[in-house]
Design a protein around this motif. Sequence first.
Motif, short mmCIF file in Angstrom:
data_model
loop_
_atom_site.label_atom_id
_atom_site.label_comp_id
_atom_site.label_asym_id
_atom_site.label_seq_id
_atom_site.Cartn_x
_atom_site.Cartn_y
_atom_site.Cartn_z
N LEU A 269 -31.18 -58.02 2.84
CA LEU A 269 -31.75 -57.59 4.11
C LEU A 269 -32.19 -56.13 3.96
O LEU A 269 -31.36 -55.25 3.76
CB LEU A 269 -30.73 -57.71 5.23
CG LEU A 269 -30.13 -59.11 5.42
CD1 LEU A 269 -29.06 -59.09 6.50
CD2 LEU A 269 -31.21 -60.11 5.78
N PRO A 271 -34.22 -52.63 5.46
CA PRO A 271 -34.43 -52.03 6.80
C PRO A 271 -35.81 -52.28 7.38
O PRO A 271 -35.94 -52.40 8.61
CB PRO A 271 -34.19 -50.54 6.53
CG PRO A 271 -33.23 -50.51 5.39
CD PRO A 271 -33.64 -51.66 4.51
N ALA A 274 -35.91 -55.12 9.69
CA ALA A 274 -34.93 -55.13 10.77
C ALA A 274 -35.56 -54.80 12.11
O ALA A 274 -36.64 -54.21 12.19
CB ALA A 274 -33.81 -54.14 10.46
N LEU A 302 -29.16 -51.63 13.62
CA LEU A 302 -30.19 -52.54 13.10
C LEU A 302 -29.70 -53.97 13.23
O LEU A 302 -28.49 -54.24 13.17
CB LEU A 302 -30.49 -52.26 11.63
CG LEU A 302 -30.88 -50.84 11.22
CD1 LEU A 302 -31.12 -50.78 9.71
CD2 LEU A 302 -32.13 -50.41 11.95
N SER A 303 -30.64 -54.90 13.37
CA SER A 303 -30.26 -56.32 13.36
C SER A 303 -31.32 -57.13 12.63
O SER A 303 -32.50 -56.75 12.59
CB SER A 303 -30.08 -56.84 14.79
OG SER A 303 -31.32 -56.92 15.47
N TRP A 304 -30.90 -58.22 12.02
CA TRP A 304 -31.78 -59.14 11.30
C TRP A 304 -31.44 -60.58 11.67
O TRP A 304 -30.30 -60.90 11.99
CB TRP A 304 -31.59 -59.04 9.79
CG TRP A 304 -31.97 -57.79 9.11
CD1 TRP A 304 -33.13 -57.53 8.44
CD2 TRP A 304 -31.17 -56.61 8.94
NE1 TRP A 304 -33.10 -56.27 7.88
CE2 TRP A 304 -31.91 -55.68 8.18
CE3 TRP A 304 -29.90 -56.24 9.38
CZ2 TRP A 304 -31.42 -54.42 7.83
CZ3 TRP A 304 -29.41 -54.98 9.05
CH2 TRP A 304 -30.18 -54.09 8.28
#
Length: 408
Positions: A269, A271, A274, A302-304
């Motif tokens: 993952l 950034p 994100a 942050l989120s994914w």
Amino acid sequence: FDQYLNEKVKPQLKEILTNYGPIGLIWFDTPVLITPEQSADLVNYVHELQPNCLASGRIGNGVGDFGELGDNQIPSGVVDGFWETPATMNDTWAFKNNDHHWKSVRTLLHLLADLAGKGVNYLLNVGPTAEGEIPPESIERLQEVGKWMRANGDAIYGTSANPFPYSFDWGSITTKGQNLYLLFKTWPGSSFSLHGLRSRVQNAYVLTDPDKSLNMTQSHNDTADHDVLDLSLPSNAPDENLSVVVLELDGTPDVDPLSLQQPNGSVTLIPSMAELHGPKDDGLEIAMNGATQNWYETDQFLSWKFKVNTPGTFEVKGITGTPRGLERVKEVEGPAAEKMKGSYNKNVLLGGWEGGHNLSVTVDKTSVGAFTSPDEPVETPHAHYFPEFATSLGTIELASPGTHHLVL
């Protein structure tokens, strides 16, 4: 400085751009303190004298005709727009008789493929001697790269970036029309799987052997919404440094936009993929190299979304880096370092790794976390300039295939 621009720079620009025919590009490398108005004025002056002449991004303030990443800087993923990375063949730009840290041909080709796959031009520097001669070490490497390009240049020239927003541990992908070029820095052996390609593949072959089609199958897992292309490859790598396989598609490339579990079981993952949360006015942002920067507040995160097709137990690692290589701290110790503090950003030019922060990761409803530490170096082609380190944050169990949500 304004007097210097008007009485020194502009007269020389006029001389260069009016006395020597068409000039394709001027590579400005301007001072940090140039103002946006001064940068724009220089670009306009170049275009007035020669409308087709490009001004490099180093003219400052984001007004160049294309962007310029940092010296030897490799972004973590695909970069939007027109960019290039200026790079050295050893550690220095000009000739230095005691710099024998030459990059291997293999490393140069891997960097070329990596940057091309991210949509970034590779500006490779040559430092001549005081006699105006190109060092033999440079000549040898350039000739070997040229030899590879004569056989495999279709995978580089005229291509655009990888349609996937991330890169791969096995190599890179470039795109041209309805073709994908898989550039393998690590040859997988007799079989290879590419996850997330939704387009139908009409033909596949090694670039240097186009008359011999490779056997392949494509499948789709409805439960995980996951596409897999399986290729049968020659057992031995076609090229000892960098081998290319061509995929001819039935249209423009269509890929899954999420981060996917790779054949080795991992999910990466980055950034730039994100979603940023929290106050937007300042602080946390994504730098042009794809890393986070200015992240100081705990209410920013942050989120994914990502997909796995093979559930199980995953070790979670956080990757941290340095604004500038650790070796440079040693070069500017003592009075020189003190002198530079007044006019330069200390963190960029003098600082090394800036970690020691607590990272917390939550996947679905499970959380793990740890303080970052520079104990586990991550091997990358650019590690000499921008070292990276991994910190284990713990393990998380994903019991089902499909889409999951991660918060950092």
